[in-house]
Each structure stands twice: as structure tokens, then as C-alpha cells.
Design a protein around this motif. Structure first.
Motif, short mmCIF file in Angstrom:
data_model
loop_
_atom_site.label_atom_id
_atom_site.label_comp_id
_atom_site.label_asym_id
_atom_site.label_seq_id
_atom_site.Cartn_x
_atom_site.Cartn_y
_atom_site.Cartn_z
N PHE A 190 0.84 -1.19 0.00
CA PHE A 190 0.00 0.00 0.00
C PHE A 190 0.88 1.24 0.00
O PHE A 190 1.76 1.40 0.85
N GLU A 191 0.62 2.11 -0.96
CA GLU A 191 1.38 3.35 -1.06
C GLU A 191 0.41 4.53 -1.10
O GLU A 191 -0.65 4.47 -1.73
N ILE A 192 0.81 5.61 -0.44
CA ILE A 192 -0.05 6.80 -0.35
C ILE A 192 0.84 7.98 0.01
O ILE A 192 1.85 7.83 0.70
N GLY A 193 0.46 9.15 -0.48
CA GLY A 193 1.23 10.35 -0.17
C GLY A 193 1.13 10.75 1.28
O GLY A 193 0.20 10.35 2.00
N ALA A 194 2.10 11.55 1.71
CA ALA A 194 2.18 11.93 3.13
C ALA A 194 0.93 12.67 3.59
O ALA A 194 0.41 12.41 4.68
N ASP A 195 0.42 13.59 2.78
CA ASP A 195 -0.76 14.36 3.18
C ASP A 195 -1.99 13.47 3.29
O ASP A 195 -2.78 13.59 4.24
N ALA A 196 -2.16 12.57 2.30
CA ALA A 196 -3.32 11.68 2.33
C ALA A 196 -3.22 10.69 3.49
O ALA A 196 -4.23 10.35 4.12
N LEU A 197 -2.01 10.25 3.79
CA LEU A 197 -1.81 9.37 4.95
C LEU A 197 -2.17 10.10 6.23
O LEU A 197 -2.83 9.53 7.12
#
Length: 230
Positions: free
Chosen positions: A146-153
Motif C-alpha cells: 500500500f502506497e499513499i502520499g504523506a498528506d493523504a496518509l
């Protein structure tokens, strides 16, 4: 209720899902994607497998199948939608949930049992458990990271939308317990609404005591919850 288990070309966990739901006395029907959702659909499961052979990206082609527009409409209406493994990949590709699932850090297919810690026990998918409880569930994927940008995380964390994190059997969140390199050890998340969830481990393969244990039953029981988010 009747859960529509959507079968795409390459799905191979649809019958596993149906048997697991049967064991919970949850009505279900395996639906070929070209036939659309039945009129009596009150829940949707996107099962595991290798839809369209994982060509392009895992889940990318299935996410663009016409039935997914109907799935999105059901989700927006508050109908419970659960994506498992390839179904999770489809859910992310269809923007039902944020982030993406990419190639495992090991660059190989992994089929094994892992442990996940319940991060939020106040959802229809997790209320059978206690926060911090550790479940043992099987995984079987090559693109489960699972990968996600810092802001979305940060949004997921702030809104308590992370359902499960990979952990040790004692519930510690460590790099060694992360089987695929997922960001923040994330194993399952909610969409913008609590009725939509995706996860990489297979709860339907941990729903019968004679094959794989029963730690996953509580997740599937979320379909039978009377609570519909507003």
C-alpha cells in the motif's frame, strides 16, 4: 440482505467468499460483472484473484468495467462495500478509497499467514474486535504494498480510517512484521464513508475453523450490521 460478489474474468476467490458468507447466514450471490448488480443488492464484495490477468496494473482494468459505476452509486447510498486483495486493488483504482497497491518490496508473490492489529474497532467491519486486538489472516499477493502520499496518509490517520496494520503476534508495529513494504504498515483502510473498506489480507480464508481459523469472521459479519452511515 443479499451481498453481490462481483466476478470478473480472473477472479478466483468468489466461491471462497460465498462459502464464508454462507457460514455466517448472510445471503449472497456471485454476479458476473457484465450482468450488473441485482435489484435486491444490499451489499457488495469485490473478491480476490487476478482480474484481467493483472494486465496494466492489478485491478486497473476491472476498475473501469461498467459495473463499477453501479458499485460507486451503491457506496454513495450507504450500501456496504468490501474489497479484498484484488478487490482492494480494484477499489483503490476506482477511487472508492485513496492510495494504491503496488509491487511487493520483495518483488515476488507472497502466500503466507500474517498478523494484523485492529486500529479502529468502531466501524461495521471491526466492531467484533477490540482496538489493539491482533488477528491472524492469510495473504496471497504480488502487488500488496500500500502506497499513499504523506498528506493523504495524515488524513487517514487524523480521521481514524486505518482499520488494520501489519504487526507482530504481540501487536508491535515493526518493519519486520510488514510483509510487503506497505506505507505505515497499513493492511486495510476505510473510504470517505465507513461503509466502504478495502484490505489486502483474506478474511474469507479465515472464516471456517477447519480451514484457516476464524479470525476473519468478524470482518465479513460487517455486512450484516444494521448500522448504515449517514
Amino acid at each position: 440482505m443479499t451481498v453481490a460478489i462481483v466476478r470478473f474474468g480472473g477472479s478466483n476467490c468468489d466461491r471462497d467468499a460465498a462459502r464464508a458468507l454462507d457460514s455466517l447466514d448472510i445471503d449472497n450471490e456471485i454476479v458476473w460483472h457484465e450482468d450488473g448488480l441485482p435489484a435486491d443488492t444490499t451489499g457488495v464484495m469485490l473478491p480476490g484473484g487476478f482480474s484481467y490477468g493483472d494486465y496494466l496494473r492489478a485491478g486497473a482494468m476491472a476498475a473501469r468495467a461498467p459495473i463499477m459505476q453501479a458499485v460507486k452509486e451503491q457506496a454513495e447510498a450507504g450500501v456496504p462495500v468490501l474489497g479484498i486483495c484484488n478487490g482492494a486493488q480494484i477499489g483503490c483504482e476506482a477511487s472508492l478509497t485513496p492510495g494504491a497497491f503496488t509491487t511487493n518490496e520483495s518483488a515476488r508473490f507472497q502466500c503466507e499467514h500474517v498478523h494484523v492489529r485492529v486500529e479502529n474497532a468502531d466501524t461495521r467491519w471491526t466492531r467484533a474486535y477490540e482496538e489493539g486486538q491482533v488477528l491472524e489472516l492469510p495473504i496471497a499477493h504480488a502487488e500488496g504494498r500500500f502506497e499513499i502520499g504523506a498528506d493523504a496518509l495524515a488524513d487517514l490517520q487524523a480521521e481514524d480510517r486505518i482499520l488494520f496494520r501489519y504487526s507482530t503476534p504481540d501487536g508491535e508495529i515493526t518493519a519486520e512484521a510488514n510483509p510487503n513494504g506497505s506505507t505505515d504498515n497499513v493492511a486495510g483502510i476505510l473510504g470517505e464513508r465507513e461503509n466502504v473498506a478495502v484490505l489486502m489480507p483474506h478474511p474469507e480464508r479465515a472464516a471456517l475453523s477447519d480451514i484457516g481459523g476464524t479470525d476473519g469472521r468478524g470482518i465479513l459479519a460487517g455486512f450484516a450490521s444494521a448500522t448504515v452511515p449517514q
